[in-house]
Design a protein around this motif. Structure first.
Motif, mmCIF file in Angstrom:
data_model
loop_
_atom_site.group_PDB
_atom_site.id
_atom_site.type_symbol
_atom_site.label_atom_id
_atom_site.label_comp_id
_atom_site.label_asym_id
_atom_site.label_seq_id
_atom_site.Cartn_x
_atom_site.Cartn_y
_atom_site.Cartn_z
ATOM 1 N N ALA A 166 0.827 -1.208 0.000
ATOM 2 C CA ALA A 166 0.000 0.000 0.000
ATOM 3 C C ALA A 166 0.859 1.255 0.000
ATOM 4 O O ALA A 166 0.665 2.165 -0.823
ATOM 5 N N PHE A 167 1.829 1.327 0.899
ATOM 6 C CA PHE A 167 2.670 2.519 0.993
ATOM 7 C C PHE A 167 3.609 2.648 -0.212
ATOM 8 O O PHE A 167 3.910 3.759 -0.648
ATOM 9 N N SER A 168 4.055 1.528 -0.735
ATOM 10 C CA SER A 168 4.937 1.573 -1.898
ATOM 11 C C SER A 168 4.203 2.149 -3.107
ATOM 12 O O SER A 168 4.742 2.986 -3.841
ATOM 13 N N GLY A 247 -7.124 -2.749 -0.126
ATOM 14 C CA GLY A 247 -7.733 -1.733 -0.982
ATOM 15 C C GLY A 247 -6.759 -0.628 -1.353
ATOM 16 O O GLY A 247 -6.654 -0.227 -2.512
ATOM 17 N N TRP A 248 -6.022 -0.124 -0.353
ATOM 18 C CA TRP A 248 -5.014 0.908 -0.630
ATOM 19 C C TRP A 248 -3.923 0.379 -1.550
ATOM 20 O O TRP A 248 -3.418 1.104 -2.421
ATOM 21 N N ALA A 249 -3.538 -0.883 -1.368
ATOM 22 C CA ALA A 249 -2.482 -1.465 -2.201
ATOM 23 C C ALA A 249 -2.917 -1.540 -3.654
ATOM 24 O O ALA A 249 -2.160 -1.172 -4.564
ATOM 25 N N VAL A 250 -4.125 -2.001 -3.888
ATOM 26 C CA VAL A 250 -4.625 -2.125 -5.265
ATOM 27 C C VAL A 250 -4.736 -0.755 -5.924
ATOM 28 O O VAL A 250 -4.273 -0.543 -7.046
ATOM 29 N N VAL A 251 -5.341 0.182 -5.211
ATOM 30 C CA VAL A 251 -5.530 1.523 -5.774
ATOM 31 C C VAL A 251 -4.190 2.215 -5.998
ATOM 32 O O VAL A 251 -3.929 2.798 -7.065
#
Length: 263
Positions: A166-168, A247-251
């Motif tokens: 997500a952060f990456s 969700g954050w990782a995918v987006v």
């Protein structure tokens, strides 16, 4: 690189074999280079090692923030681990990649035999190696301060991997769309804001109810709360927090792949 072949008894009999090295070797070599550059950067070490360590030691030793019942380190250690992931995968990677883009490093690497996706893979591998070192160091310090973790190790690993993804993705999105100076300012500002409002040191319960609903959806909140649920409260698998991170990782990764500019 050009290689030559010949028999031991032949002098001057060589056959050129031009071509790129195997893809796996190129990715590994680039990952090693990225890791060395990251560890040699004083600002990156400040973000990834010094600040999380100081925060863990300070707030575990001095009663500054009300962390609830139990030892302060039991609340703080999971949040500091989440902060370490964010500092490396988001802040550090965004700043380093932003300036590589500004100075034309990414443009030149993109013209090399190393595919662009392989370059990003190498950067991700470098982030993971750095995080392993961070987690090991912070865990040793937390144990020295009296930390007593328990819970499902598989859940901890899954949370860290999804948090890294997500952060990456968000870091690469910022580095690939903003100017280097803007990335530097924005990444550090986001780091400070999420440090204060992401449940790392101050429990989300200390914020107003309306703010809690919003802050709870942030990736740093999901990661710190998920780690805390497992390591402090013994939860088996914090599915809600894992869903937010996924969700954050995918987006983030999808947006970075679509909008990232190499020049």
């Amino acid at each position: 690189m050009t290689t030559t072949t010949g028999t031991p008894g032949d002098t001057g009999t060589y056959t050129p074999r031009p071509g790129a090295a195997p893809l796996g070797r190129m990715i590994a070599a680039q990952a090693v280079l990225e890791t060395k550059m990251l560890l040699r950067n004083g600002e990156q070490l400040l973000l990834t090692v010094v600040i999380p360590t100081l925060l863990l030691v300070l707030f575990s030793s001095v009663d500054i923030v009300d962390t609830g019942a139990g030892e302060a380190v039991d609340f703080l250690a999971p949040g500091i681990l989440a902060l370490a992931v964010m500092s490396t995968a988001f802040t550090g990677q965004a700043i380093a990649t932003g300036f590589e883009r500004r100075y034309g490093v990414l443009k030149r690497l993109a013209a090399s035999p190393l595919p662009r996706w392989a370059l990003m893979t190498a950067k991700t591998a470098s982030v993971l190696v750095t995080e392993v070192l961070q987690v090991a160091l912070l865990t040793v310090i937390a144990f020295a301060l009296g930390w007593s973790p328990h819970g499902n190790p598989a859940a901890v690993l899954l949370l860290l991997v999804l948090g890294t993804a997500a952060f990456s993705g968000l870091g690469l999105l910022m580095a690939g769309t903003l100017k280097a100076e803007a990335t530097l300012a924005a990444a550090n500002l986001v780091f400070l804001l999420l440090l204060v409002g992401g449940g790392v040191i101050v429990p989300l319960e200390k914020f107003p109810d309306a703010a809690q609903d919003v802050l709870g959806l942030l990736p740093i909140s999901a990661l710190s709360d998920g780690l805390r649920d497992v390591l402090q409260h013994g939860a088996s698998m914090p599915w809600g927090d894992l869903g937010i991170l996924a969700g954050w990782a995918v987006v983030g990764l999808a947006a970075a792949g679509k909008f990232f500019r190499w020049e």
